[in-house]
Motif scaffolding. Structure first.
Motif, PDB file in Angstrom:
ATOM      1  N   ARG A   1      -1.328   6.032  -6.241  1.00 13.66           N
ATOM      2  CA  ARG A   1      -2.470   5.128  -6.326  1.00 13.66           C
ATOM      3  C   ARG A   1      -3.063   4.866  -4.944  1.00 13.66           C
ATOM      4  O   ARG A   1      -2.336   4.767  -3.953  1.00 13.66           O
ATOM      5  CB  ARG A   1      -2.059   3.790  -6.963  1.00 13.66           C
ATOM      6  CG  ARG A   1      -1.586   3.905  -8.382  1.00 13.66           C
ATOM      7  CD  ARG A   1      -1.114   2.561  -8.924  1.00 13.66           C
ATOM      8  NE  ARG A   1      -2.169   1.550  -8.879  1.00 13.66           N
ATOM      9  CZ  ARG A   1      -1.981   0.268  -9.177  1.00 13.66           C
ATOM     10  NH1 ARG A   1      -0.764  -0.148  -9.528  1.00 13.66           N
ATOM     11  NH2 ARG A   1      -2.969  -0.594  -9.127  1.00 13.66           N
TER      12      ARG A   1
ATOM     13  N   ILE B   1      -9.226  -2.713  -4.842  1.00 13.95           N
ATOM     14  CA  ILE B   1      -8.229  -3.742  -4.558  1.00 13.95           C
ATOM     15  C   ILE B   1      -8.041  -3.849  -3.047  1.00 13.95           C
ATOM     16  O   ILE B   1      -7.624  -2.881  -2.408  1.00 13.95           O
ATOM     17  CB  ILE B   1      -6.887  -3.425  -5.237  1.00 13.95           C
ATOM     18  CG1 ILE B   1      -7.075  -3.338  -6.762  1.00 13.95           C
ATOM     19  CG2 ILE B   1      -5.828  -4.467  -4.880  1.00 13.95           C
ATOM     20  CD1 ILE B   1      -5.908  -2.702  -7.484  1.00 13.95           C
TER      21      ILE B   1
ATOM     22  N   LEU C   1      -5.165   1.888  -3.498  1.00 11.20           N
ATOM     23  CA  LEU C   1      -5.647   0.563  -3.877  1.00 11.20           C
ATOM     24  C   LEU C   1      -7.100   0.351  -3.473  1.00 11.20           C
ATOM     25  O   LEU C   1      -7.876  -0.254  -4.223  1.00 11.20           O
ATOM     26  CB  LEU C   1      -4.755  -0.515  -3.251  1.00 11.20           C
ATOM     27  CG  LEU C   1      -3.307  -0.544  -3.748  1.00 11.20           C
ATOM     28  CD1 LEU C   1      -2.549  -1.701  -3.108  1.00 11.20           C
ATOM     29  CD2 LEU C   1      -3.232  -0.631  -5.261  1.00 11.20           C
TER      30      LEU C   1
ATOM     31  N   ALA D   1       2.156   1.682  -3.549  1.00  7.25           N
ATOM     32  CA  ALA D   1       1.081   2.192  -4.402  1.00  7.25           C
ATOM     33  C   ALA D   1       0.901   3.688  -4.185  1.00  7.25           C
ATOM     34  O   ALA D   1       0.744   4.458  -5.147  1.00  7.25           O
ATOM     35  CB  ALA D   1      -0.222   1.451  -4.100  1.00  7.25           C
TER      36      ALA D   1
ATOM     37  N   GLU E   1       0.824  -1.205   0.000  1.00  5.50           N
ATOM     38  CA  GLU E   1       0.000   0.000   0.000  1.00  5.50           C
ATOM     39  C   GLU E   1       0.864   1.263   0.000  1.00  5.50           C
ATOM     40  O   GLU E   1       0.509   2.264  -0.640  1.00  5.50           O
ATOM     41  CB  GLU E   1      -0.943  -0.016   1.199  1.00  5.50           C
ATOM     42  CG  GLU E   1      -2.021  -1.101   1.082  1.00  5.50           C
ATOM     43  CD  GLU E   1      -2.952  -1.184   2.275  1.00  5.50           C
ATOM     44  OE1 GLU E   1      -4.041  -1.763   2.133  1.00  5.50           O
ATOM     45  OE2 GLU E   1      -2.579  -0.668   3.363  1.00  5.50           O
TER      46      GLU E   1
ATOM     47  N   SER F   1      -2.874  -3.358 -11.532  1.00  2.00           N
ATOM     48  CA  SER F   1      -3.262  -2.168 -12.271  1.00  2.00           C
ATOM     49  C   SER F   1      -3.926  -2.550 -13.582  1.00  2.00           C
ATOM     50  O   SER F   1      -4.878  -1.921 -14.033  1.00  2.00           O
ATOM     51  CB  SER F   1      -2.040  -1.292 -12.571  1.00  2.00           C
ATOM     52  OG  SER F   1      -2.381  -0.186 -13.376  1.00  2.00           O
TER      53      SER F   1
ATOM     54  N   LEU G   1       2.182  -4.907  -8.380  1.00  2.00           N
ATOM     55  CA  LEU G   1       1.414  -3.664  -8.538  1.00  2.00           C
ATOM     56  C   LEU G   1       1.011  -3.443  -9.999  1.00  2.00           C
ATOM     57  O   LEU G   1      -0.107  -2.998 -10.282  1.00  2.00           O
ATOM     58  CB  LEU G   1       2.235  -2.473  -8.054  1.00  2.00           C
ATOM     59  CG  LEU G   1       2.004  -1.976  -6.636  1.00  2.00           C
ATOM     60  CD1 LEU G   1       2.727  -0.664  -6.417  1.00  2.00           C
ATOM     61  CD2 LEU G   1       0.531  -1.822  -6.310  1.00  2.00           C
TER      62      LEU G   1
END
Length: 222
Positions: free
Chosen positions: A61, A68, A63, A56, A53, A220, A216
């Protein structure tokens, strides 16, 4: 608590309790069917979740917002139970995962039992979204960052004196510093997660460990 967090909590309770957790099972079913949840990423422990996390976030991002849910198994031997609940014979949602090299066989056998392949090698697991660390997450991060930089992170966390004392222990004196660093991060509850985030934050994005980077990228695209 957002939908992915509720889903993660419900699935962990459901997996731990089996048929004795109908409320958790109902929540998991409802969230899988009625939200934008699309993928569960199965990782061995909380530190793996924190690292994924955090990485990301460094890429801009979120998640959870992407649907996700990163779900800690509480140990690799539980992978079969989670695949039963979430895979083709269960909720049927998208799956991905990360494990240590020592647990690769648990993951590959469980994927086969779940109907996701046969005779799966590490190379076969990757198109399914499951990636294996060379040794474990800590080794990957230490190797990518380098031992000098890792010790600088430890210093910034206020733990350098504790690490120097740890290095002088009889069992550690003859070990390479890479091994000392890995062992140090597992000596106190919560330290692996603390350093998973700190080391990810210290890494250049061009030096991200391959399993994390590929995982990752997979979620995506999925």
């Amino acid at each position: 608590m957002d939908a992915t967090e509720r889903f993660r909590t419900a699935v962990v309770e459901w997996a731990a309790s089996g048929t004795g957790a109908p409320a958790a099972a109902e929540v998991a079913h409802e969230l899988a069917a009625g939200t934008a949840l699309r993928t569960a990423v199965l990782v061995e422990g909380v530190s793996d979740r924190v690292a994924l996390e955090a990485l990301a976030a460094r890429h801009g991002r979120d998640l959870g917002a992407e649907g996700i849910a990163v779900v800690p198994l509480g140990g690799a031997t539980s992978i079969g139970r989670f695949l039963d609940l979430l895979g083709p014979q269960g909720l049927g949602i998208g799956l991905a995962g990360l494990c240590d090299a020592g647990e690769e066989s648990h993951f590959s056998r469980a994927l086969e039992r779940a109907g996701l392949g046969g005779g799966l090698s590490r190379a076969d697991m990757e198109p399914l979204g499951f990636y294996v660390c060379v040794a474990d997450l800590e080794e990957e991060l230490i190797r990518s960052l380098g031992t000098t930089s890792v010790q600088q992170v430890i210093d910034a966390q206020g733990d350098l004196r504790a690490f120097r004392i740890f290095q002088k222990q009889p069992a550690q004196r003859e070990r390479m510093v890479e091994h000392q660093l890995r062992r140090f991060m597992g000596t106190i509850s919560g330290r692996k997660s603390q350093y998973a985030r700190s080391l990810i934050d210290a890494l250049e994005l061009t030096r991200i460990p391959r399993p994390l980077d590929r995982l990752l990228a997979h979620v995506s695209a999925s």
